[in-house]
Write an enzyme that holds these catalytic residues in place. Structure first.
Site, PDB file in Angstrom:
ATOM      1  N   THR A 126       0.396  -1.378  -0.483  1.00 28.62           N
ATOM      2  CA  THR A 126      -0.023   0.091   0.060  1.00 28.62           C
ATOM      3  C   THR A 126       1.277   1.354   0.340  1.00 28.62           C
ATOM      4  O   THR A 126       0.550   2.420  -0.194  1.00 28.62           O
ATOM      5  CB  THR A 126      -0.808  -0.046   1.247  1.00 28.62           C
ATOM      6  OG1 THR A 126      -1.583  -1.179   1.086  1.00 28.62           O
ATOM      7  CG2 THR A 126      -1.953   1.187   1.488  1.00 28.62           C
ATOM      8  N   HIS A 157       1.954   1.674  -3.519  1.00 34.13           N
ATOM      9  CA  HIS A 157       1.311   2.489  -4.101  1.00 34.13           C
ATOM     10  C   HIS A 157       0.255   3.524  -4.013  1.00 34.13           C
ATOM     11  O   HIS A 157       0.188   4.716  -4.696  1.00 34.13           O
ATOM     12  CB  HIS A 157      -0.702   1.413  -4.059  1.00 34.13           C
ATOM     13  CG  HIS A 157      -0.336   0.164  -4.287  1.00 34.13           C
ATOM     14  ND1 HIS A 157       0.633  -0.489  -5.756  1.00 34.13           N
ATOM     15  CD2 HIS A 157      -0.646  -1.208  -4.310  1.00 34.13           C
ATOM     16  CE1 HIS A 157       0.230  -0.886  -5.899  1.00 34.13           C
ATOM     17  NE2 HIS A 157      -0.124  -1.699  -4.963  1.00 34.13           N
TER      18      HIS A 157
HETATM   19 ZN   LIG Z   1       0.125  -3.611   5.239  1.00 34.19          ZN
END
Ligand SMILES: [Zn+2]
Ligand SMILES: [Zn+2]
Length: 342
Positions: A40, A43
């Site tokens: 994440t 990203h």
């Molecule tokens: Zn995570």
């Protein structure tokens, strides 16, 4: 305090002096001792996921309480904690009341929409905290969040039982943790597939766990699964690679009536999918996002008893100012889990 801040669309973080986080009456401030780098965070760095701008990323944290809001009960300065990341969840809607604040429409996830833990300190709602047992060191505790996501997929969505044969696709930290959860729940056989082309550290880590490893770059997954299961197919397949062809591998590997859980994100809403095979095998497919309180309790229990989170999985740690090196190591395939130490 010092923090890593993502601003605008430049693909970089900035180490900045930022104001101290402010704790509301129901919040605590946690002094971050270490924080894992997760997919994440990549990203967010690369603007693949929407996020607040500016934002301090980071959500896989462990630390100590440094300040307690005036309405908070049951927590004291110095308590060692980890935290769920469902900041903003209202706790009153039907979804929250069913025990699923991770999918509350009001959620503003920590490190994505609210300032996270790539910082010396972070403010957190006290209701999201879990106490860290003495036996779990801070670096290992950063694996509780991805461990809880793995438990949600394995136990609460695809319901792995003792004696099951299980395939996990994906050799990232989530795949490795899913494999450990299956072993901890007494699966008879655990097969993990991954690619050696991107570096061997993670497949080596899987072999170290004692699971059967299939290198997708050398051998089709379905063929190896047939061999290992005497042509029967697995009872449960879990997609943790975030790849459409890995999901097809899951379906191909399943026996009729098996269960498939998907927790990898692929960056797209449409994929080629073996539709008819899935229907004709009567497969139960569930999708799994984030984790809930019960997943965290189980993750902490399993880690405390040494069945989740190998110390060897944390392969590197860096200071905040070395974030660039930390991110390139985390993306290199020669690392399993990389931590920052604010
Ligand atoms: Zn995570
Ligand atoms: Zn809600």
């Amino acid at each position: 305090m010092r923090a890593l801040v993502k601003r605008g669309v430049q693909r970089r973080l900035h180490l900045e002096d930022v104001p101290e986080p402010v704790a509301g009456p129901d919040d605590v401030v946690v002094e971050v001792s270490c924080v894992g780098i997760c997919g994440t965070d990549f990203h967010i760095l690369h603007d693949v996921y929407d996020h607040a701008d500016p934002v301090i990323p980071g959500h896989e944290l462990a630390g100590r309480i440094a300040h307690v809001g005036k309405e908070v009960r049951g927590w004291s300065i110095g308590d060692r904690v980890v935290s769920e990341l469902h900041t903003g969840a209202d706790r009153t809607c039907p979804i929250c009341r069913s025990g699923n604040p991770q999918i509350c429409p009001s959620k503003r996830a920590l490190g994505t929409w609210t300032n996270g833990a790539f910082a010396e300190r972070v403010a957190l709602p006290a209701w999201l905290l879990h106490r860290l047992p003495e036996d779990i060191p801070d670096d290992l505790a950063t694996l509780i969040e991805p461990g809880a996501c793995s438990i949600h997929a394995m136990m609460e969505r695809s319901r792995v039982h003792a004696g099951d044969m299980v395939l996990v696709t994906g050799h990232g930290p989530i795949g490795l943790l899913c494999a450990q959860v299956a072993l901890a729940e007494s699966a008879d056989l655990v097969i993990l597939s991954g690619r050696s082309r991107k570096g061997s550290a993670r497949l080596d880590a899987a072999r170290h766990l004692g699971v059967e490893v299939v290198d997708v770059d050398c051998e089709p997954v379905a063929r190896r699964v047939r061999k290992l299961t005497n042509d029967r197919g697995v009872d449960v397949a879990v997609e943790a690679a975030g790849a459409a062809d890995a999901l097809a591998d899951c379906v191909a590997a399943c026996r009729p009536g098996a269960r498939v859980a998907v927790l990898g994100l692929i960056g797209s809403d449409t994929v080629a999918f073996p539709w008819d095979t899935t229907v004709m095998r009567d497969l139960e497919v569930s999708f799994s996002f984030s984790s809930r309180e019960s997943s965290w309790q189980r993750a902490i229990e399993l880690m405390e008893s040494g069945r989740l989170g190998e110390p060897a999985m944390v392969t590197h740690s860096f200071a905040l100012e070395d974030w660039e090196q930390a991110f390139s190591t985390a993306g290199s395939g020669e690392a399993v889990k990389v931590l920052l130490r604010p």
